[in-house]
Design an enzyme around this catalytic site. Structure first.
Site, PDB file in Angstrom:
ATOM      1  N   CYS A 265      51.887  34.581 -68.850  1.00 14.78           N
ATOM      2  CA  CYS A 265      51.831  33.329 -69.604  1.00 14.78           C
ATOM      3  C   CYS A 265      53.180  32.629 -69.738  1.00 14.78           C
ATOM      4  CB  CYS A 265      51.273  33.604 -70.998  1.00 14.78           C
ATOM      5  SG  CYS A 265      52.322  34.707 -71.985  1.00 14.78           S
ATOM      6  N   GLN A 266      54.281  33.274 -69.335  1.00 21.17           N
ATOM      7  CA  GLN A 266      55.602  32.726 -69.637  1.00 21.17           C
ATOM      8  C   GLN A 266      55.798  31.319 -69.077  1.00 21.17           C
ATOM      9  OE1 GLN A 266      54.984  35.779 -68.640  1.00 21.17           O
ATOM     10  NE2 GLN A 266      56.016  37.221 -69.995  1.00 21.17           N
TER      11      GLN A 266
END
Length: 417
Positions: A106-107
């Protein structure tokens, strides 16, 4: 479907928070879990074998780069990743696949990540890992998929179009219907007994060819408005409920060593696996005592962002644009347990003023709702990171039960599926 388990594969599996909840529900069988990092793969294999009794767990955990999708599916012989017959072989032996779960890292989509990166994460390859996920979905054509990610994906725009539009369009071209307005797919995990302020987007995709396009829309509305919310709980779970019964870990007058590591705090009595405090400097121990006593006394001089930033500068001589310290509150859910908890833990200070430390791996796992029989193997960097990246298993179980109710429960018959 009463006795037959649903064949499932988990992509970007991490240490298996999503998978574990699906296993806990009792409705699913993990055919394969795909992950490229060594430490999570080790933990996945141990968990599948010891807890879920897959004797061939090692062959079900596929450590490989999902971007090399063709090899992932057909098999590989690689210097870095070893040798495997791949997903095709495992799925053929299982008699097909019903459901794919998982979510790319998700970064690249997180708002915090975009703020920290000078290019707003626009150049991050992880923006397009969803394409590899979709290639696997398109190859095996399950009845449904579950795609998990951060709410920031709604506003991410690495190129000239919002990434969520590209993802929705790609799902549609692959033959799957998702909720038209994905803002309604953002779930607050505190509503599902997770003692942590954590929101995630849970995208359920249904195969149009299997259910029919209009029926898919009705099913999705039923899922998000009725079935999944049916697993909500009335009261939010607190930090005290989650970790309050664990043995205290107190500052030592003199440092000691344990398994080759320096210890600044006592070991737990009775001993609890993964519940060993990370080493803290004398300066930090004094800061933790100051901050926790400030809250316990009711003075609350150091609860504002400005006061915490000033304290940080006063104690370290450095300036930070964000406040570095946060004490967990006993009677509230925790703040988010992130992957970068492994760096220092200063934003996850234990609320007991007598302990003067940041939270342990076991406490982080409790706040992420991992059961105590999930033992984490690896150093602090690996274990904190794995836990922070995971989907809380308690929510995952609610999700698994809700997906089962939708696909195989009584509600589906009402929709003429």
């Amino acid at each position: 479907m009463e006795n037959k388990k649903i064949n499932t594969i988990d992509l970007f599996a991490g240490c298996g928070g999503l998978m574990d909840g699906f296993e806990q529900s009792g409705h699913y069988q993990t055919i394969a879990a795909v992950e490229w990092e060594k430490a999570p793969c080790r933990n996945l294999a141990v968990r599948l074998k010891d807890k879920w009794k897959y004797e061939d767990a090692q062959s079900r955990v596929l450590r490989f780069d999902i971007q090399r999708t063709d090899e992932l599916c057909s098999g590989w012989d690689d210097e870095e990743y070893g040798k495997s017959d791949g997903l095709d072989s495992l799925i053929e032996k299982a008699g097909g696949i019903d459901l794919i779960i998982g979510g790319p890292p998700c970064q690249a989509y997180s708002i915090a990540g975009r703020v920290r990166d000078e290019h707003g994460m626009r150049d991050d390859y992880r923006n397009y890992l969803f394409e590899s996920y979709l290639k696997v979905v398109d190859r095996y054509k399950p009845r449904a998929f579950v795609f998990e990610n951060v709410p920031g994906i709604l506003s991410a725009k690495p190129d000239d179009r919002p990434i969520i539009e590209i993802i929705k369009e790609s799902f549609d071209l692959a033959g799957y219907r998702v909720l038209p307005d994905l803002k309604d797919a953002v779930i607050d995990f505190t509503e599902y007994s997770v003692p942590q302020n954590r929101k995630r987007m849970i995208i359920l995709g249904l195969r149009k060819e299997k259910f029919g396009d209009q029926t898919c829309i009705k099913m999705l509305e039923l899922f998000y408005k009725n079935i999944l919310p049916g697993y909500r709980t009335e009261k939010k779970k607190t930090v005290k409920q989650a970790i309050g019964d664990l043995p205290g870990l107190y500052p030592l007058k003199e440092e000691m060593r344990y398994e080759g590591r320096k210890l600044s705090h006592s070991l737990p009595e009775p001993f609890v696996l993964n519940h060993v405090a990370r080493w803290q400097s004398r300066r930090d121990i004094e800061i933790f005592e100051l901050l926790t006593k400030d809250i316990e006394s009711g003075r609350c001089e150091y609860v504002s962002t400005q006061a915490l930033k000033e304290l940080y500068t006063q104690k370290t001589g450095k300036i930070s644009n964000v406040h570095k310290y946060h004490v967990l509150r006993w009677n509230e859910p925790s703040n988010l347990i992130p992957a970068h908890l492994y760096k220092d833990g200063l934003r996850h200070i234990h609320p007991d003023s007598a302990q003067q430390r940041t939270i342990t791996v076991r406490e982080a796992a409790r706040l992420q709702t991992f059961p105590d029989d999930y033992i984490f193997y690896g150093g602090n960097v690996e274990t904190y990171k794995m836990i922070g990246n995971a989907v809380p298993p308690l929510f995952s179980k609610c999700l698994a039960d809700a997906v089962y109710d939708l696909l195989y429960g009584k509600d589906v018959s009402r929709l003429n599926c």
